[in-house]
Scaffold this motif. Sequence first.
Motif, PDB file in Angstrom:
ATOM      1  N   THR A  21     -80.731  31.569  -5.952  1.00  0.00           N
ATOM      2  CA  THR A  21     -81.086  31.775  -4.556  1.00  0.00           C
ATOM      3  C   THR A  21     -82.600  31.605  -4.413  1.00  0.00           C
ATOM      4  O   THR A  21     -83.320  31.512  -5.416  1.00  0.00           O
ATOM      5  CB  THR A  21     -80.689  33.186  -4.079  1.00  0.00           C
ATOM      6  OG1 THR A  21     -81.456  34.141  -4.801  1.00  0.00           O
ATOM      7  CG2 THR A  21     -79.207  33.449  -4.254  1.00  0.00           C
ATOM      8  N   ILE A  22     -83.077  31.608  -3.193  1.00  0.00           N
ATOM      9  CA  ILE A  22     -84.516  31.485  -2.947  1.00  0.00           C
ATOM     10  C   ILE A  22     -85.267  32.650  -3.591  1.00  0.00           C
ATOM     11  O   ILE A  22     -86.373  32.498  -4.081  1.00  0.00           O
ATOM     12  CB  ILE A  22     -84.796  31.405  -1.431  1.00  0.00           C
ATOM     13  CG1 ILE A  22     -84.189  30.116  -0.874  1.00  0.00           C
ATOM     14  CG2 ILE A  22     -86.277  31.467  -1.138  1.00  0.00           C
ATOM     15  CD1 ILE A  22     -84.225  30.010   0.627  1.00  0.00           C
ATOM     16  N   GLY A  23     -84.645  33.806  -3.632  1.00  0.00           N
ATOM     17  CA  GLY A  23     -85.264  34.988  -4.226  1.00  0.00           C
ATOM     18  C   GLY A  23     -85.219  35.013  -5.745  1.00  0.00           C
ATOM     19  O   GLY A  23     -85.733  35.925  -6.371  1.00  0.00           O
ATOM     20  N   GLY A  24     -84.567  34.027  -6.369  1.00  0.00           N
ATOM     21  CA  GLY A  24     -84.530  33.938  -7.824  1.00  0.00           C
ATOM     22  C   GLY A  24     -83.292  34.529  -8.472  1.00  0.00           C
ATOM     23  O   GLY A  24     -83.205  34.590  -9.697  1.00  0.00           O
ATOM     24  N   ILE A  25     -82.320  34.960  -7.690  1.00  0.00           N
ATOM     25  CA  ILE A  25     -81.091  35.526  -8.244  1.00  0.00           C
ATOM     26  C   ILE A  25     -80.206  34.382  -8.721  1.00  0.00           C
ATOM     27  O   ILE A  25     -79.947  33.429  -7.988  1.00  0.00           O
ATOM     28  CB  ILE A  25     -80.346  36.377  -7.198  1.00  0.00           C
ATOM     29  CG1 ILE A  25     -81.224  37.553  -6.773  1.00  0.00           C
ATOM     30  CG2 ILE A  25     -79.008  36.862  -7.740  1.00  0.00           C
ATOM     31  CD1 ILE A  25     -80.673  38.332  -5.601  1.00  0.00           C
ATOM     32  N   ILE A  26     -79.722  34.473  -9.951  1.00  0.00           N
ATOM     33  CA  ILE A  26     -78.848  33.437 -10.520  1.00  0.00           C
ATOM     34  C   ILE A  26     -77.444  33.621  -9.969  1.00  0.00           C
ATOM     35  O   ILE A  26     -76.885  34.727  -9.990  1.00  0.00           O
ATOM     36  CB  ILE A  26     -78.848  33.510 -12.058  1.00  0.00           C
ATOM     37  CG1 ILE A  26     -80.250  33.217 -12.574  1.00  0.00           C
ATOM     38  CG2 ILE A  26     -77.836  32.532 -12.637  1.00  0.00           C
ATOM     39  CD1 ILE A  26     -80.431  33.394 -14.056  1.00  0.00           C
ATOM     40  N   ILE A  27     -76.859  32.531  -9.491  1.00  0.00           N
ATOM     41  CA  ILE A  27     -75.524  32.559  -8.891  1.00  0.00           C
ATOM     42  C   ILE A  27     -74.489  32.219  -9.963  1.00  0.00           C
ATOM     43  O   ILE A  27     -74.567  31.154 -10.582  1.00  0.00           O
ATOM     44  CB  ILE A  27     -75.416  31.551  -7.733  1.00  0.00           C
ATOM     45  CG1 ILE A  27     -76.491  31.850  -6.680  1.00  0.00           C
ATOM     46  CG2 ILE A  27     -74.024  31.558  -7.125  1.00  0.00           C
ATOM     47  CD1 ILE A  27     -76.616  30.782  -5.610  1.00  0.00           C
ATOM     48  N   PRO A  28     -73.504  33.096 -10.213  1.00  0.00           N
ATOM     49  CA  PRO A  28     -72.481  32.780 -11.198  1.00  0.00           C
ATOM     50  C   PRO A  28     -71.551  31.662 -10.692  1.00  0.00           C
ATOM     51  O   PRO A  28     -71.449  31.419  -9.488  1.00  0.00           O
ATOM     52  CB  PRO A  28     -71.708  34.094 -11.357  1.00  0.00           C
ATOM     53  CG  PRO A  28     -71.981  34.847 -10.108  1.00  0.00           C
ATOM     54  CD  PRO A  28     -73.328  34.407  -9.621  1.00  0.00           C
ATOM     55  N   ASP A  29     -70.891  30.977 -11.617  1.00  0.00           N
ATOM     56  CA  ASP A  29     -70.018  29.861 -11.254  1.00  0.00           C
ATOM     57  C   ASP A  29     -68.944  30.250 -10.250  1.00  0.00           C
ATOM     58  O   ASP A  29     -68.595  29.476  -9.376  1.00  0.00           O
ATOM     59  CB  ASP A  29     -69.341  29.282 -12.503  1.00  0.00           C
ATOM     60  CG  ASP A  29     -70.316  28.494 -13.361  1.00  0.00           C
ATOM     61  OD1 ASP A  29     -71.359  28.064 -12.826  1.00  0.00           O
ATOM     62  OD2 ASP A  29     -70.032  28.316 -14.559  1.00  0.00           O
TER      63      ASP A  29
END
Length: 89
Positions: A21-29
């Motif tokens: 995300t823009i905030g740096g949170i990694i998105i799981p598959d």
Amino acid sequence: MKIKPLADRVLVLPAPAEEKTIGGIIIPDSAKEKPLKGKVIAIGNGTKDEEMVVKADDTVLYGKYAGTEIELDGEKYLIMKQSDILAIL
């Protein structure tokens, strides 16, 4: 390219899904959304009623449920009607 769309169909290579995300949170598959833009790889010849407006190498936006997913040489593509394309970027 081994595939040539017929009539008013378009072959699109979807853009990769966002990893963060823009905030740096990694998105799981499991939570990644299907991309809504991609690059046109091949186009059909059109029909007598519908002239082909898009061309190869255009980047396009399309609807969330547009097209049919196909796999060719290990790569996933979408094949859809030109009318499913919303805009050319």
